[in-house]
Write a protein that holds these residues in place. Structure first.
Motif, short mmCIF file in Angstrom:
data_model
loop_
_atom_site.label_atom_id
_atom_site.label_comp_id
_atom_site.label_asym_id
_atom_site.label_seq_id
_atom_site.Cartn_x
_atom_site.Cartn_y
_atom_site.Cartn_z
N GLU A 86 46.43 72.90 3.04
CA GLU A 86 45.83 72.24 4.28
C GLU A 86 45.17 71.26 3.52
N LEU A 87 44.44 72.19 2.61
CA LEU A 87 42.80 71.62 1.45
C LEU A 87 43.82 71.08 0.40
N GLN A 88 44.65 72.08 -0.12
CA GLN A 88 45.72 71.80 -1.66
C GLN A 88 45.59 70.30 -1.41
N SER A 89 46.77 69.81 -0.12
CA SER A 89 47.11 68.35 -0.14
C SER A 89 46.33 67.43 0.02
N LEU A 90 45.20 67.55 0.59
CA LEU A 90 44.16 66.68 1.23
C LEU A 90 43.13 66.67 -0.58
N ILE A 91 43.02 66.94 -1.65
CA ILE A 91 42.83 67.03 -2.62
C ILE A 91 43.55 66.54 -3.03
N SER A 92 45.09 66.59 -3.80
CA SER A 92 45.85 65.89 -4.39
C SER A 92 46.59 64.57 -3.84
N SER A 93 45.94 64.54 -3.14
CA SER A 93 46.15 63.11 -1.86
C SER A 93 45.91 62.31 -3.08
N GLU A 94 44.18 62.42 -3.65
CA GLU A 94 42.84 62.26 -3.85
C GLU A 94 43.56 61.05 -4.79
N ALA A 95 42.98 60.14 -5.99
CA ALA A 95 43.52 59.26 -6.99
C ALA A 95 43.28 60.26 -8.02
N THR A 96 43.97 60.27 -9.18
CA THR A 96 43.87 60.75 -10.44
C THR A 96 42.20 60.20 -10.63
N GLY A 97 41.51 61.18 -11.36
CA GLY A 97 40.06 60.90 -11.89
C GLY A 97 39.22 60.90 -11.15
N ARG A 98 39.04 60.63 -10.24
CA ARG A 98 38.83 60.32 -8.92
C ARG A 98 36.85 62.50 -9.04
N ALA A 129 37.92 75.76 -12.04
CA ALA A 129 38.46 75.56 -13.35
C ALA A 129 39.09 74.14 -13.04
N ASP A 130 39.21 73.33 -12.47
CA ASP A 130 40.06 72.28 -12.68
C ASP A 130 39.09 71.54 -12.26
N GLY A 131 37.46 71.12 -12.50
CA GLY A 131 37.18 70.41 -12.75
C GLY A 131 36.18 70.27 -10.85
N ILE A 132 36.10 70.78 -9.59
CA ILE A 132 35.82 70.86 -8.55
C ILE A 132 34.93 70.82 -8.55
N GLN A 133 34.15 70.57 -7.91
CA GLN A 133 32.02 71.34 -7.84
C GLN A 133 32.71 72.21 -6.35
N LEU A 134 32.10 73.26 -6.77
CA LEU A 134 32.00 74.09 -4.96
C LEU A 134 30.40 73.69 -4.52
N LYS A 135 29.79 73.10 -3.71
CA LYS A 135 28.28 72.66 -3.70
C LYS A 135 28.05 73.42 -2.25
N ASN A 136 27.01 73.95 -2.10
CA ASN A 136 26.54 75.13 -0.65
C ASN A 136 27.61 75.77 -0.44
N VAL A 169 39.36 82.66 -1.66
CA VAL A 169 38.13 82.74 -2.79
C VAL A 169 39.00 81.88 -3.99
N SER A 170 40.66 83.09 -4.60
CA SER A 170 41.83 82.48 -5.46
C SER A 170 41.55 81.18 -6.31
N PHE A 171 41.99 80.51 -4.52
CA PHE A 171 41.74 79.02 -4.92
C PHE A 171 40.53 78.00 -5.02
N LEU A 172 39.52 79.14 -4.74
CA LEU A 172 38.57 78.34 -5.05
C LEU A 172 38.01 78.86 -6.17
N VAL A 173 38.74 79.81 -7.23
CA VAL A 173 38.07 79.53 -8.40
C VAL A 173 39.17 78.74 -9.33
N ARG A 174 40.22 78.78 -8.94
CA ARG A 174 40.75 77.64 -9.72
C ARG A 174 40.61 76.19 -9.50
N CYS A 175 40.26 75.50 -8.50
CA CYS A 175 39.35 74.67 -8.06
C CYS A 175 38.13 74.80 -8.85
N VAL A 223 34.44 62.28 -3.88
CA VAL A 223 35.46 62.58 -2.74
C VAL A 223 34.60 63.06 -2.30
N VAL A 224 33.91 63.97 -1.04
CA VAL A 224 32.97 65.48 -0.48
C VAL A 224 33.97 65.80 0.56
#
Length: 104
Positions: free
Chosen positions: A41-53, A78-85, A70-76, A26-27
């Protein structure tokens, strides 16, 4: 407002657009100005995704961010979410924030 995988967030003359695309991973493409009010808002969208995706945040069109973002992106990351571009100034800020947190 949500439509066709796109969330538009308007606030005090600012606009943030979040587009979702999914094909194995999911991008979320984030465009515009993002601040504390948009993190939920973005956290809610991320949380609505199926676990493991696998989730990727494409930040190439993010033009403005604040400390809360920036603090949110650091947490992302740390949770394995890739920051691209990630824009250079935001990447540098994320790296400094991560380094600061590692000493706390």
């Amino acid at each position: 407002m949500h439509c066709n995988g796109t969330a538009l967030v308007f606030e005090r003359g600012k606009m943030l657009m979040i587009r979702r695309a999914g094909n194995g991973e999911v991008v979320f493409t984030v465009s515009g100005q993002m601040d504390r009010g948009n993190v939920a808002e973005l956290q809610s969208l991320i949380s609505s995704e199926a676990t493991g995706r696998r989730i990727v945040l494409d930040l190439k069109d993010l033009i403005l961010a604040d400390q809360d973002v920036v603090s949110f992106l650091v947490r992302c990351e740390a949770d394995g979410i890739q920051l691209k571009n990630c824009p250079a100034y935001i990447r540098e800020w994320v790296l400094r924030e991560r380094k600061t947190r590692s000493y706390d």
